[in-house]
Design a protein around this motif. Structure first.
Motif, PDB file in Angstrom:
ATOM      1  N   LYS A 157      62.563 -27.725  99.351  1.00  0.00           N
ATOM      2  CA  LYS A 157      63.565 -27.848  98.898  1.00  0.00           C
ATOM      3  C   LYS A 157      64.166 -26.836  98.982  1.00  0.00           C
ATOM      4  O   LYS A 157      65.309 -26.228  99.406  1.00  0.00           O
ATOM      5  CB  LYS A 157      63.907 -28.367  97.230  1.00  0.00           C
ATOM      6  N   THR A 158      63.842 -25.517  98.623  1.00  0.00           N
ATOM      7  CA  THR A 158      63.592 -24.194  97.950  1.00  0.00           C
ATOM      8  C   THR A 158      63.861 -23.302  99.553  1.00  0.00           C
ATOM      9  O   THR A 158      64.572 -23.028  99.714  1.00  0.00           O
ATOM     10  CB  THR A 158      62.999 -23.478  97.548  1.00  0.00           C
ATOM     11  N   THR A 159      62.748 -23.462 100.306  1.00  0.00           N
ATOM     12  CA  THR A 159      62.858 -22.709 101.388  1.00  0.00           C
ATOM     13  C   THR A 159      64.609 -23.823 102.472  1.00  0.00           C
ATOM     14  O   THR A 159      64.668 -23.090 102.870  1.00  0.00           O
ATOM     15  CB  THR A 159      61.634 -23.435 102.893  1.00  0.00           C
ATOM     16  N   PHE A 160      64.475 -24.925 102.407  1.00  0.00           N
ATOM     17  CA  PHE A 160      65.347 -25.251 103.155  1.00  0.00           C
ATOM     18  C   PHE A 160      66.721 -24.808 102.174  1.00  0.00           C
ATOM     19  O   PHE A 160      67.805 -24.708 102.779  1.00  0.00           O
ATOM     20  CB  PHE A 160      65.640 -27.036 102.878  1.00  0.00           C
ATOM     21  N   LEU A 161      67.090 -24.390 100.920  1.00  0.00           N
ATOM     22  CA  LEU A 161      68.155 -23.842 100.352  1.00  0.00           C
ATOM     23  C   LEU A 161      68.415 -22.695 100.796  1.00  0.00           C
ATOM     24  O   LEU A 161      69.636 -22.249 100.869  1.00  0.00           O
ATOM     25  CB  LEU A 161      67.930 -24.199  99.115  1.00  0.00           C
ATOM     26  N   GLU A 162      66.991 -22.356 100.783  1.00  0.00           N
ATOM     27  CA  GLU A 162      67.078 -20.878 101.035  1.00  0.00           C
ATOM     28  C   GLU A 162      67.550 -20.253 102.862  1.00  0.00           C
ATOM     29  O   GLU A 162      69.087 -19.643 103.108  1.00  0.00           O
ATOM     30  CB  GLU A 162      65.842 -19.424 101.168  1.00  0.00           C
ATOM     31  N   LYS A 163      67.383 -21.250 103.783  1.00  0.00           N
ATOM     32  CA  LYS A 163      67.925 -21.069 105.631  1.00  0.00           C
ATOM     33  C   LYS A 163      69.243 -21.707 104.757  1.00  0.00           C
ATOM     34  O   LYS A 163      70.144 -21.109 105.387  1.00  0.00           O
ATOM     35  CB  LYS A 163      67.618 -22.150 105.733  1.00  0.00           C
ATOM     36  N   THR A 164      70.292 -22.125 103.774  1.00  0.00           N
ATOM     37  CA  THR A 164      71.731 -23.358 103.908  1.00  0.00           C
ATOM     38  C   THR A 164      72.136 -21.715 103.640  1.00  0.00           C
ATOM     39  O   THR A 164      73.938 -21.870 104.293  1.00  0.00           O
ATOM     40  CB  THR A 164      71.208 -24.408 102.799  1.00  0.00           C
ATOM     41  N   LEU A 165      71.823 -21.400 102.634  1.00  0.00           N
ATOM     42  CA  LEU A 165      72.221 -20.171 101.519  1.00  0.00           C
ATOM     43  C   LEU A 165      73.000 -18.715 102.839  1.00  0.00           C
ATOM     44  O   LEU A 165      73.538 -17.953 102.781  1.00  0.00           O
ATOM     45  CB  LEU A 165      71.974 -19.571 100.296  1.00  0.00           C
ATOM     46  N   THR A 166      71.720 -18.943 103.397  1.00  0.00           N
ATOM     47  CA  THR A 166      71.701 -17.882 104.079  1.00  0.00           C
ATOM     48  C   THR A 166      72.800 -17.690 105.281  1.00  0.00           C
ATOM     49  O   THR A 166      73.480 -16.676 105.463  1.00  0.00           O
ATOM     50  CB  THR A 166      70.064 -17.481 104.931  1.00  0.00           C
ATOM     51  N   LEU A 167      72.886 -18.863 105.856  1.00  0.00           N
ATOM     52  CA  LEU A 167      73.599 -19.652 106.764  1.00  0.00           C
ATOM     53  C   LEU A 167      75.459 -19.586 106.526  1.00  0.00           C
ATOM     54  O   LEU A 167      76.184 -19.132 107.593  1.00  0.00           O
ATOM     55  CB  LEU A 167      73.082 -20.288 107.856  1.00  0.00           C
ATOM     56  N   LEU A 168      75.619 -20.101 104.859  1.00  0.00           N
ATOM     57  CA  LEU A 168      76.556 -19.929 105.301  1.00  0.00           C
ATOM     58  C   LEU A 168      77.233 -18.971 104.489  1.00  0.00           C
ATOM     59  O   LEU A 168      78.743 -18.805 104.935  1.00  0.00           O
ATOM     60  CB  LEU A 168      76.679 -21.308 103.641  1.00  0.00           C
ATOM     61  N   ARG A 169      76.297 -18.276 103.832  1.00  0.00           N
ATOM     62  CA  ARG A 169      77.007 -16.562 103.329  1.00  0.00           C
ATOM     63  C   ARG A 169      78.348 -16.288 103.808  1.00  0.00           C
ATOM     64  O   ARG A 169      79.095 -15.057 103.231  1.00  0.00           O
ATOM     65  CB  ARG A 169      76.236 -15.826 102.651  1.00  0.00           C
ATOM     66  N   PRO A 170      78.061 -15.749 104.741  1.00  0.00           N
ATOM     67  CA  PRO A 170      78.822 -15.267 106.072  1.00  0.00           C
ATOM     68  C   PRO A 170      79.817 -15.563 105.789  1.00  0.00           C
ATOM     69  O   PRO A 170      81.459 -15.628 106.249  1.00  0.00           O
ATOM     70  CB  PRO A 170      78.070 -15.162 107.279  1.00  0.00           C
ATOM     71  N   HIS A 171      80.360 -17.064 105.901  1.00  0.00           N
ATOM     72  CA  HIS A 171      81.328 -17.540 105.785  1.00  0.00           C
ATOM     73  C   HIS A 171      81.783 -18.572 104.646  1.00  0.00           C
ATOM     74  O   HIS A 171      83.125 -18.591 104.552  1.00  0.00           O
ATOM     75  CB  HIS A 171      81.451 -19.553 106.693  1.00  0.00           C
ATOM     76  N   TYR A 172      81.592 -18.706 103.883  1.00  0.00           N
ATOM     77  CA  TYR A 172      81.701 -19.162 102.215  1.00  0.00           C
ATOM     78  C   TYR A 172      81.200 -17.813 101.583  1.00  0.00           C
ATOM     79  O   TYR A 172      80.788 -17.445 101.263  1.00  0.00           O
ATOM     80  CB  TYR A 172      80.771 -20.347 102.299  1.00  0.00           C
ATOM     81  N   ARG A 173      81.733 -18.137  99.805  1.00  0.00           N
ATOM     82  CA  ARG A 173      81.772 -17.960  98.793  1.00  0.00           C
ATOM     83  C   ARG A 173      80.735 -19.058  98.257  1.00  0.00           C
ATOM     84  O   ARG A 173      81.026 -19.886  97.801  1.00  0.00           O
ATOM     85  CB  ARG A 173      82.682 -16.952  97.559  1.00  0.00           C
TER      86      ARG A 173
END
Lengths: 227, 114
Positions: free
Chosen positions: A47-63
C-alpha cells in the motif's frame, strides 16, 4: 400466566454515529471539490509503496495530500512524505481500522479547498475496515501477487465493499507463478463488474492506466460539483 | 478484531434506550448481516465483557443472522445468495452486485425483565 417475553421494538443502526460523521465528511469533500480515495489491504501488500509512487506522479498535476493510519509507528507517513505532498499520520494505537471520527479529527485544520485529491491509507487489515465508511468517494482494495489468487474468496466482505481492485507487485508475478486469470475470476465472483488494475510501483508498469482512471474520476466529480 | 468496540456501542445504545423508557433489559435483539464484517461468535463473546459492570450485566445478546439478498437483473427480483464467494443469482446464474440485505448491524428490540 404468559411466559412470552416482553419485547420493546427499537431500530437502531449500531454504526450510526460513524455513518453520520462519514456523511458529513462526504458533504464537506464535495463542497470543497476534493476527491477522496481510500486504500485497504492486508499488511505487506505494498500500500505505502504504491501510494508513494501515486503521490509522486500526481504531484506535478494536482494538489494532493494523504492521511495514513498505522497502529504504532510513523514510518509510513515518513515514507509518503518523500513524495513531497502534505502527509499526516493517524496513529490508531490498538485499533485495527480507521473510523470516520479519526479522519474528521485529523482534517480539522486542513483547508480542503486547496486539495484536488486526498488519499486515506487504512490500517493493514482485510477484516475490520470493511464496516466503516470514511466518507471516501472511491475505495481501493489492494492485492499483491505474493498473497495468492484466492484472497478475494477468503475476504469477500472487504472486496465487496470496495469499488476498484489493484493487483500490486506485478514485477514478482512470474517468480511466484501468479495466475492472473484465476485472480481476476475470484475478484469478479465476489464483486461482479469490479474494475481491476495491475501495477508495479517498483517498475512503474501499469501506473499510467491507473492514473488516467483517477484523472477521469476526479474530472467527473468536479463537473458534478460545479453544476 | 473490532467486535469489542461494536459490542460496547450496542451496550451503550441499549442502555440509553432502557434509561429513556425506564425499563430493565433482559436481552438485546440484533440483526447481523453476513456482509456486516462482524463475526457473530466474537461479538457474543465481547458482549458479555462489554456488559460487565453496567446495568446490562447478565443480559443476553440474541442474534438473528441476515443472509445476503441481491437483486437479480435477469429474474427481475430479489434472491438470496447461495454463497458469499459467488455473487450471482442462485437460479439463473446471472452475476449481480446489487446488494439489498446483508450489511445489517441493527438493534431491533429490547427484551424486558418481567
Amino acid at each position: 400466566m404468559s411466559h412470552e417475553p416482553r419485547l420493546l421494538e427499537v431500530r437502531k443502526n449500531v454504526l450510526k454515529q460513524n455513518d453520520v460523521i462519514a456523511r458529513g465528511l462526504r458533504d464537506r469533500f464535495r463542497l470543497q471539490g476534493t476527491y477522496v480515495i481510500s486504500l485497504v489491504s492486508s499488511p505487506g501488500s505494498g500500500k505505502t509503496t504504491f501510494l508513494e509512487k501515486t503521490l509522486t506522479l500526481l504531484r506535478p498535476h494536482y494538489r494532493v495530500a494523504a492521511l495514513v493510519g498505522d497502529l504504532a509507528t510513523e514510518n509510513d507517513a515518513l515514507r509518503l512524505a518523500r513524495s513531497g505532498v502534505p502527509v499526516r499520520q493517524i496513529t490508531t494505537g490498538t485499533l485495527c481500522h480507521l473510523e470516520a471520527a479519526m479522519v474528521e479529527h485529523s482534517l480539522n485544520d486542513w483547508n480542503l479547498g486547496e486539495l484536488d485529491l486526498l488519499f486515506i491509507e487504512n490500517v493493514g487489515n482485510l477484516v475490520c475496515p470493511a464496516s466503516y465508511d470514511l466518507g471516501e468517494d472511491l475505495r481501493l482494495v489492494l492485492l499483491s501477487v505474493t498473497e495468492g489468487e484466492d484472497k478475494p474468496l477468503k475476504y469477500p466482505t472487504i472486496f465487496n465493499s470496495a469499488d476498484v481492485a489493484v493487483i500490486t507487485k506485478t514485477d514478482l508475478a512470474a517468480a511466484v507463478e501468479f495466475d492472473d486469470l484465476t485472480a481476476n475470476a475470484n475478484i469478479q465472483a465476489v464483486r461482479p463488474g469490479m474494475c481491476v488494475f495491475k501495477v508495479s510501483a517498483k517498475t512503474g508498469e501499469g501506473m499510467d492506466a491507473f492514473l488516467q482512471f483517477l484523472a477521469q474520476k476526479h474530472a467527473r466529480s468536479s463537473q458534478k460539483t460545479s453544476v | 478484531m473490532h467486535e469489542l468496540s461494536i459490542a460496547m456501542s450496542i451496550v451503550d445504545m441499549a442502555q440509553e434506550e432502557a434509561e429513556r423508557r425506564n425499563v430493565r433489559v433482559e436481552a438485546v435483539h440484533l440483526e447481523l448481516g453476513a456482509l456486516s464484517g462482524v463475526v457473530k461468535e466474537a461479538l457474543l463473546f465481547s458482549f458479555e465483557i462489554a456488559c460487565d459492570g453496567t446495568p446490562l450485566q447478565g443480559s443476553r445478546l440474541v442474534v438473528k443472522d441476515v443472509p445476503i439478498e441481491v437483486y437479480c437483473p435477469v429474474c427481475n427480483m430479489p434472491k438470496i445468495l447461495a454463497s458469499m464467494q459467488w455473487f450471482c443469482c442462485p437460479d439463473c446464474g446471472a452475476q449481480t452486485s446489487e446488494v439489498i440485505h446483508g450489511k445489517e448491524l441493527v438493534i431491533t428490540a429490547l427484551e424486558l425483565k418481567q
